[in-house]
Write a protein that holds these residues in place. Structure first.
Motif, PDB file in Angstrom:
ATOM      1  N   LEU A  68       0.813  -1.225   0.000  1.00 12.35           N
ATOM      2  CA  LEU A  68       0.000   0.000   0.000  1.00 12.35           C
ATOM      3  C   LEU A  68       0.843   1.270   0.000  1.00 12.35           C
ATOM      4  O   LEU A  68       0.306   2.381  -0.060  1.00 12.35           O
ATOM      5  N   PHE A  69       2.166   1.134   0.104  1.00  9.24           N
ATOM      6  CA  PHE A  69       3.012   2.328   0.177  1.00  9.24           C
ATOM      7  C   PHE A  69       2.830   3.284  -1.025  1.00  9.24           C
ATOM      8  O   PHE A  69       2.759   4.493  -0.823  1.00  9.24           O
ATOM      9  N   PRO A  70       2.735   2.778  -2.244  1.00  9.34           N
ATOM     10  CA  PRO A  70       2.538   3.699  -3.373  1.00  9.34           C
ATOM     11  C   PRO A  70       1.254   4.516  -3.261  1.00  9.34           C
ATOM     12  O   PRO A  70       1.254   5.721  -3.528  1.00  9.34           O
ATOM     13  N   ALA A  71       0.178   3.881  -2.843  1.00 10.24           N
ATOM     14  CA  ALA A  71      -1.089   4.607  -2.697  1.00 10.24           C
ATOM     15  C   ALA A  71      -0.946   5.704  -1.645  1.00 10.24           C
ATOM     16  O   ALA A  71      -1.417   6.833  -1.827  1.00 10.24           O
ATOM     17  N   ARG A  72      -0.268   5.382  -0.565  1.00 14.02           N
ATOM     18  CA  ARG A  72      -0.080   6.382   0.494  1.00 14.02           C
ATOM     19  C   ARG A  72       0.737   7.561  -0.014  1.00 14.02           C
ATOM     20  O   ARG A  72       0.400   8.725   0.240  1.00 14.02           O
ATOM     21  N   ARG A  73       1.780   7.252  -0.783  1.00 16.16           N
ATOM     22  CA  ARG A  73       2.624   8.309  -1.341  1.00 16.16           C
ATOM     23  C   ARG A  73       1.797   9.254  -2.186  1.00 16.16           C
ATOM     24  O   ARG A  73       1.940  10.477  -2.120  1.00 16.16           O
ATOM     25  N   GLN A  74       0.920   8.669  -2.972  1.00 17.87           N
ATOM     26  CA  GLN A  74       0.092   9.473  -3.868  1.00 17.87           C
ATOM     27  C   GLN A  74      -0.829  10.399  -3.077  1.00 17.87           C
ATOM     28  O   GLN A  74      -0.945  11.586  -3.356  1.00 17.87           O
ATOM     29  N   HIS A  75      -1.470   9.858  -2.050  1.00 11.55           N
ATOM     30  CA  HIS A  75      -2.419  10.672  -1.282  1.00 11.55           C
ATOM     31  C   HIS A  75      -1.717  11.724  -0.439  1.00 11.55           C
ATOM     32  O   HIS A  75      -2.312  12.725  -0.071  1.00 11.55           O
ATOM     33  N   ARG A  76      -0.465  11.491  -0.112  1.00 14.98           N
ATOM     34  CA  ARG A  76       0.283  12.489   0.671  1.00 14.98           C
ATOM     35  C   ARG A  76       0.459  13.794  -0.072  1.00 14.98           C
ATOM     36  O   ARG A  76       0.593  14.851   0.545  1.00 14.98           O
ATOM     37  N   ARG A  77       0.427  13.744  -1.401  1.00 14.23           N
ATOM     38  CA  ARG A  77       0.583  14.980  -2.173  1.00 14.23           C
ATOM     39  C   ARG A  77      -0.577  15.916  -1.910  1.00 14.23           C
ATOM     40  O   ARG A  77      -0.427  17.122  -1.828  1.00 14.23           O
ATOM     41  N   PHE A  78      -1.763  15.352  -1.747  1.00 14.30           N
ATOM     42  CA  PHE A  78      -2.952  16.152  -1.406  1.00 14.30           C
ATOM     43  C   PHE A  78      -2.714  16.869  -0.088  1.00 14.30           C
ATOM     44  O   PHE A  78      -3.005  18.054   0.050  1.00 14.30           O
ATOM     45  N   ALA A  79      -2.148  16.142   0.870  1.00 16.47           N
ATOM     46  CA  ALA A  79      -1.918  16.719   2.189  1.00 16.47           C
ATOM     47  C   ALA A  79      -1.005  17.927   2.106  1.00 16.47           C
ATOM     48  O   ALA A  79      -1.250  18.952   2.720  1.00 16.47           O
ATOM     49  N   ALA A  80       0.063  17.797   1.330  1.00 17.99           N
ATOM     50  CA  ALA A  80       1.007  18.901   1.220  1.00 17.99           C
ATOM     51  C   ALA A  80       0.336  20.125   0.596  1.00 17.99           C
ATOM     52  O   ALA A  80       0.528  21.254   1.036  1.00 17.99           O
ATOM     53  N   ALA A  81      -0.471  19.862  -0.422  1.00 14.11           N
ATOM     54  CA  ALA A  81      -1.158  20.967  -1.100  1.00 14.11           C
ATOM     55  C   ALA A  81      -2.110  21.685  -0.154  1.00 14.11           C
ATOM     56  O   ALA A  81      -2.227  22.904  -0.150  1.00 14.11           O
ATOM     57  N   LEU A  82      -2.775  20.880   0.650  1.00  7.91           N
ATOM     58  CA  LEU A  82      -3.744  21.402   1.628  1.00  7.91           C
ATOM     59  C   LEU A  82      -3.105  22.449   2.548  1.00  7.91           C
ATOM     60  O   LEU A  82      -3.646  23.508   2.798  1.00  7.91           O
ATOM     61  N   GLU A  83      -1.926  22.074   3.045  1.00  8.99           N
ATOM     62  CA  GLU A  83      -1.312  22.924   4.064  1.00  8.99           C
ATOM     63  C   GLU A  83      -0.976  24.299   3.531  1.00  8.99           C
ATOM     64  O   GLU A  83      -1.188  25.305   4.183  1.00  8.99           O
ATOM     65  N   THR A  84      -0.442  24.346   2.317  1.00  5.42           N
ATOM     66  CA  THR A  84      -0.042  25.654   1.794  1.00  5.42           C
ATOM     67  C   THR A  84      -1.239  26.476   1.350  1.00  5.42           C
ATOM     68  O   THR A  84      -1.289  27.678   1.567  1.00  5.42           O
ATOM     69  N   ALA A  85      -2.214  25.817   0.732  1.00  7.00           N
ATOM     70  CA  ALA A  85      -3.338  26.577   0.194  1.00  7.00           C
ATOM     71  C   ALA A  85      -4.131  27.283   1.285  1.00  7.00           C
ATOM     72  O   ALA A  85      -4.560  28.416   1.120  1.00  7.00           O
ATOM     73  N   PHE A  86      -4.336  26.601   2.389  1.00  4.81           N
ATOM     74  CA  PHE A  86      -5.243  27.122   3.397  1.00  4.81           C
ATOM     75  C   PHE A  86      -4.530  27.686   4.624  1.00  4.81           C
ATOM     76  O   PHE A  86      -5.116  27.783   5.689  1.00  4.81           O
ATOM     77  N   ALA A  87      -3.279  28.074   4.470  1.00  8.33           N
ATOM     78  CA  ALA A  87      -2.571  28.687   5.599  1.00  8.33           C
ATOM     79  C   ALA A  87      -3.340  29.914   6.076  1.00  8.33           C
ATOM     80  O   ALA A  87      -3.910  30.657   5.276  1.00  8.33           O
ATOM     81  N   LEU A  88      -3.336  30.116   7.383  1.00  9.21           N
ATOM     82  CA  LEU A  88      -4.126  31.221   7.940  1.00  9.21           C
ATOM     83  C   LEU A  88      -3.374  32.531   7.787  1.00  9.21           C
ATOM     84  O   LEU A  88      -2.192  32.634   8.084  1.00  9.21           O
ATOM     85  N   ARG A  89      -4.074  33.541   7.349  1.00 10.04           N
ATOM     86  CA  ARG A  89      -3.430  34.833   7.091  1.00 10.04           C
ATOM     87  C   ARG A  89      -3.222  35.612   8.394  1.00 10.04           C
ATOM     88  O   ARG A  89      -3.937  35.433   9.383  1.00 10.04           O
ATOM     89  N   ASP A  90      -2.265  36.534   8.343  1.00  4.61           N
ATOM     90  CA  ASP A  90      -1.896  37.314   9.533  1.00  4.61           C
ATOM     91  C   ASP A  90      -3.034  38.165  10.081  1.00  4.61           C
ATOM     92  O   ASP A  90      -3.113  38.391  11.281  1.00  4.61           O
ATOM     93  N   GLU A  91      -3.901  38.665   9.169  1.00  6.48           N
ATOM     94  CA  GLU A  91      -4.982  39.558   9.638  1.00  6.48           C
ATOM     95  C   GLU A  91      -5.840  38.904  10.706  1.00  6.48           C
ATOM     96  O   GLU A  91      -6.447  39.576  11.542  1.00  6.48           O
ATOM     97  N   LEU A  92      -5.916  37.558  10.696  1.00  8.45           N
ATOM     98  CA  LEU A  92      -6.776  36.867  11.656  1.00  8.45           C
ATOM     99  C   LEU A  92      -6.255  37.031  13.084  1.00  8.45           C
ATOM    100  O   LEU A  92      -7.005  36.847  14.046  1.00  8.45           O
ATOM    101  N   ARG A  93      -4.967  37.363  13.227  1.00  9.52           N
ATOM    102  CA  ARG A  93      -4.417  37.576  14.573  1.00  9.52           C
ATOM    103  C   ARG A  93      -4.990  38.832  15.214  1.00  9.52           C
ATOM    104  O   ARG A  93      -4.922  39.000  16.423  1.00  9.52           O
ATOM    105  N   GLY A  94      -5.518  39.699  14.393  1.00 11.88           N
ATOM    106  CA  GLY A  94      -6.103  40.930  14.916  1.00 11.88           C
ATOM    107  C   GLY A  94      -7.584  40.819  15.221  1.00 11.88           C
ATOM    108  O   GLY A  94      -8.205  41.793  15.633  1.00 11.88           O
ATOM    109  N   LEU A  95      -8.178  39.631  15.046  1.00 14.50           N
ATOM    110  CA  LEU A  95      -9.627  39.504  15.248  1.00 14.50           C
ATOM    111  C   LEU A  95     -10.067  39.709  16.698  1.00 14.50           C
ATOM    112  O   LEU A  95     -11.052  40.405  16.940  1.00 14.50           O
ATOM    113  N   PRO A  96      -9.412  39.085  17.668  1.00 15.97           N
ATOM    114  CA  PRO A  96      -9.909  39.279  19.034  1.00 15.97           C
ATOM    115  C   PRO A  96      -9.577  40.672  19.560  1.00 15.97           C
ATOM    116  O   PRO A  96      -8.458  41.152  19.396  1.00 15.97           O
ATOM    117  N   LEU A  97     -10.566  41.301  20.176  1.00 16.69           N
ATOM    118  CA  LEU A  97     -10.336  42.560  20.884  1.00 16.69           C
ATOM    119  C   LEU A  97      -9.819  42.230  22.273  1.00 16.69           C
ATOM    120  O   LEU A  97      -9.907  41.079  22.709  1.00 16.69           O
TER     121      LEU A  97
END
Lengths: 114, 373, 410
Positions: free
Chosen positions: C311-340
């Motif tokens: 199953l290692f090849p299948a896992r390798r393939q799906h891991r690419r999705f994971a990497a893409a996920l992390e960069t695409a949806f990184a939280l922007r700095d402006e959100l640090r200013g949300l709480p008063l």
């Protein structure tokens, strides 16, 4: 706590089964159903589909305040998966039960904060 | 930034904070060195019980004196110190323990400490969740409960207002009679130095007869009104008194939040801070023996702490035999919160040559320590 | 429930846990599968006999066929001895012994505080989906979904098909970030987005909530997008900013852990011999990756390394999705200013942002404000504080979930 029903058994699993089994409503969640049951929320009867959570029963009863925070603010479920404790209510006399994790049983007595 | 002081204090727990406050209020220039957070050692780990205890006449004198100081200031504290006069119930399981209760009543009465004996029915009314068929209790109404980290912070702020410097985030590498060398290399010179570092005192000043005595605590969710007094079994004294075996004793405290703090345990020779599951289990089973309903309550956290224990169960307050300008304010075992204020007074008295309110000899580091059983 | 011993105990009955349990049982092992929820499926496959993917039903059927023992409502709160876990259920407790343990404890949502976030009916995004699946009525309710991640779209579609009036989805990520994500996959949110637009739900990128308003419950939410702010009336605000792996049990067991997940070797084994981890707990990566990781862990724990390796090849393939996920949806700095300053960050103990900011670190905040000292044990505020202040959570102690005293000491 005398005659407490084991909560992980549901209506369709064998009573007194010595180990939990697959063959019950436990693995099927809330599906379109003709099975309903009645419990009480803050003293008033509420009828819910079998398999519904106590959180759902409270919502179906029209109650939006599950607990009051330390400073008295109204709170209701946040995470829906048992980690935030905002849905904590008293079930059959036991305080601090996470209502989103408890399946409704007939005759349960649920109390939210006032 | 000043680097020369009348007094340099290593340790910003409740004892160090009390010493700083008293010294600053007496007109001395003070610096406190604390790696942080304030009250982060036994001050944070312990129960915040202000209690008069009579294991020895010297312990009775010190706890009584200090408790009076707390009582006099009760209204001064901000809300987060959570000062509350819950009172203590020393619970007797049988007639033999009731005899001990009556003996204690006499001792407390002669020391001017308000106390009364409760019979079994009065005890059940006072604390409905105690198991039936207990023999009674000694009620000490003026004992109190506080939240120690915020009390330590308050005392230190008070010291700051009177000119004390607080070097938070700094560690004392080696205190001596001349001052404190910080781990960063900086030197703080002082007319006198105080080692108030609790269980770590021997690491800073080798040769101090203080040993770590580990304790466990558990805190529950909020159950307001479930317990009204601090409840302690009479066997607690035996547990605290013993200097060898691991022991547990029933001790439950109601917090202002409605949470219950459940103790107590004592172990020597346990150096790691991890939870010791067998001891924790013993402690909780002991607590359930006295309050069976505890079984149903939700425990949300457990932790450990290290008391600073001495052979004769009395703290070390005064100059080191080896270095007259190096003072000790440590070794308070389970009474650091209670006796912190008196420690500050007795320390400042000795620094300034003032006459202390109680004799200071029993607490001097130079004393000969009788090893108790 | 009486104490019992198993060859393999799997904690978490989501995709990874179900797959792991099935494969271990297939190898002839006696397997227990635990979940603290009343039903299997974890978060993503809740109520699988309803309208969930065919895969879910397939795994459930396989689990039944291989006599996996499912233990619902089971909350693991301690590991008091080697190869033993302490479990609390609604009506009792037990200790379970294991030869191998597979942690499939999944992930929880990251909540970020903003004014009004504590109002009733402000929920997580996955949170509202979970609540709706358990019977909370959403039909006819106006819902605004906000935060970040592909989960928002999945939730929007689910709610839509259950009759909710999903007004809009506010994704904080920028369109360019999402485009990079979309490019990497064959099956990706574009399809879900098309489905949404068919129903009339706006999907706005570079958009986030700045405050929620209401008296007894949420009544409206103010959103920002670039220079524009406006207010949307709503009955529910379902808001989650990504996922955080549930590593606490791994920490308790002494596994080496990192904020992003529990590190594992190629057979999904953690740094502790006999303890495996699979799924989101090893790092956020989505359902396909979770499933194949679960299979590998199950085969490895079951003793069939050949099938695991296959199953290692299948896992390798799906891991690419994971990497893409992390960069695409990184939280922007402006959100640090949300709480008063007066916005609560710790909901258990009602501690405001300014009181926490005045502390130097987590330890000081815990002792002096009691932030993180409530029943959630820092699971809600911890994710926020990690993002807002960069503080890492401290080590865990038992119980890792609140448990009755009678369950701890028996």
């Amino acid at each position: 706590m005398g005659n407490r029903r084991p909560r992980h058994e549901t209506a369709s699993s064998p009573k007194g089964a010595s180990r939990p089994t697959w063959g019950s409503a436990a693995d099927q969640g809330v599906r379109p159903t003709t099975d309903f049951l009645t419990l009480s929320v803050n003293g008033a009867p509420v009828t819910v589909p079998a398999g519904a959570s106590v959180s759902a029963a409270i919502a179906l009863a029209g109650v939006t305040l599950y607990r009051r925070s330390v400073n008295g603010e109204p709170r209701a479920p946040l995470c829906g998966m048992g980690i935030c404790f905002e849905c904590s209510v008293t079930i059959d006399g036991r305080a601090h039960c996470r209502s989103c994790q408890v399946v409704c049983q007939p005759g349960m007595e649920v109390r939210t904060d006032a | 930034m000043a680097t020369s002081f009348d007094v340099a204090i290593a340790g910003g727990g409740i004892v160090g904070a009390a010493c700083a406050e008293e010294c600053a209020a007496s007109g001395l220039t003070v610096v406190v060195v604390e790696p942080g957070p304030i009250g982060g050692g036994a001050t944070a780990a312990g129960m915040g019980h202000i209690v008069v205890m009579d294991d020895s006449p010297a312990q009775l004198a010190l706890t009584n004196y200090s408790r009076t100081l707390w009582m006099e200031r009760a209204r001064e504290f901000p809300a987060d110190v959570e000062y509350g006069a819950a009172g203590t119930l020393w619970v007797a399981a049988d007639e033999r323990e009731m005899a001990e209760v009556r003996r204690k009543l006499g001792v407390y009465a002669s020391a001017g400490v308000r106390a009364e004996v409760l019979g079994p029915r009065e005890l059940a009314e006072a604390e409905p969740h105690l198991r039936p068929a207990l023999a009674g209790a000694l009620r000490v109404p003026d004992d109190a409960v506080i939240y120690p980290p915020c009390a330590a912070r308050y005392l230190l702020e008070h010291a700051r207002e009177r000119g004390a410097a607080v070097r938070l985030g700094e560690s004392a590498a080696s205190p001596s009679g001349q001052g404190i060398r910080l781990r960063s290399g900086e030197w703080l010179s002082a007319g006198a130095t105080v080692n108030a570092t609790g269980a770590w005192a021997p690491e800073l000043t080798p040769g101090i007869a203080v040993r770590k005595r580990k304790g466990h605590l558990v805190i529950t969710g909020r159950y307001p009104g479930w317990v009204r007094h601090q409840l302690v079994e009479l066997g607690y004294l035996k547990s605290a008194h013993s200097s060898t075996a691991d022991s547990v004793a029933f001790n439950v405290q109601p917090r202002r939040t409605g949470q219950l703090l459940i103790g107590s345990s004592r172990q020597y020779g346990a150096e790691h801070a991890a939870i010791d599951a067998p001891i924790l289990t013993r402690m909780l089973l002991r607590a359930q023996e006295y309050m069976p309903g505890l079984a149903e309550l939700s425990a949300i956290r457990s932790w450990t702490g290290f008391r600073a224990a001495t052979a004769d169960k009395l703290p070390l307050i005064g100059p080191c035999p080896a270095d007259a300008r190096l003072y000790l304010a440590t070794g308070h075992e389970g009474l650091g919160i209670t006796t912190s204020l008196a420690t500050g007074k007795l320390l400042a008295d000795q620094l300034l040559g003032r006459r202390p309110a109680i004799p200071v000899e029993p607490y001097l580091p130079a004393r000969k320590q009788e090893e108790h059983g | 429930m009486p104490d019992r011993d198993y060859d393999v105990v799997v904690i978490g009955a989501g995709p990874a846990g179900l797959a792991a349990a099935c494969r271990a049982a297939e190898c002839g092992r006696r397997v227990a599968l635990l979940d603290d929820n009343p039903h299997p499926g974890g978060q993503i496959w809740r109520n699988p006999a309803g309208k969930a993917p065919k895969q879910a039903a397939r795994w459930l059927a396989a689990a039944k066929q291989h006599a996996v023992e499912f233990i619902p409502g089971a909350c693991v709160f301690d590991a008091p001895e080697p190869r033993r876990i302490a479990v609390e259920m609604f009506d009792g407790e037990c200790r379970l012994g294991y030869g191998s343990l597979i942690l499939a404890t999944g992930a929880r949502e990251r909540f970020l505080p903003f004014p009004g976030w504590t109002l009733p009916n402000v929920t997580g995004a996955g949170g509202l989906q979970a609540l709706a699946k358990s019977g909370v009525p959403v039909a006819g309710r106006r819902v605004v979904i906000a935060g970040s991640g592909p989960l928002l779209l999945a939730v929007a579609c689910f709610l839509r098909t259950h009759g909710a009036d999903v007004r809009l989805v506010a994704e904080q990520a920028s369109p360019s970030a999402l485009l990079r994500f979309g490019m990497q996959l064959a099956r990706h949110p574009a399809k879900l987005r098309q489905a949404l637009e068919f129903f009339g739900t706006r999907y706005l990128t570079s958009c986030w909530p700045v405050s929620a308003q209401g008296v007894e419950r949420v009544e409206s939410v103010t959103l920002r997008r670039g220079a524009r702010t406006w207010t949307e009336p709503c009955d529910y605000l379902a808001c989650g900013f990504g996922l955080i792996p549930n590593i606490e049990l791994a920490q308790l067991l002494g596994c080496r852990t990192a904020a992003g997940g529990v590190p594992v070797d190629e057979y999904q084994q953690t740094s502790v011999q006999g303890v495996y981890a699979a799924g989101e707990v090893t790092g956020i990566g989505g359902v396909e990756l979770s499933t194949v990781e679960g299979e590998i862990a199950g085969y490895a724990a079951g003793g069939n390394t050949a099938r695991a390796t296959a199953l290692f090849p299948a896992r390798r393939q799906h891991r690419r999705f994971a990497a893409a996920l992390e960069t695409a949806f990184a939280l922007r700095d402006e959100l640090r200013g949300l709480p008063l300053p007066g916005t609560l960050v710790c909901r258990c103990e009602d501690v405001t942002m300014e009181r926490v900011r005045a502390c130097a670190n987590w330890r000081e905040a815990k002792l002096h404000t009691r932030c993180g000292m409530g029943p959630c044990q820092g699971r809600v505020c911890g994710g926020a504080i990690e993002f807002l202040l960069g503080w890492q959570p401290e080590s865990v102690r038992p119980p890792v979930f609140p448990a009755r005293i009678g369950s701890i000491a028996r």
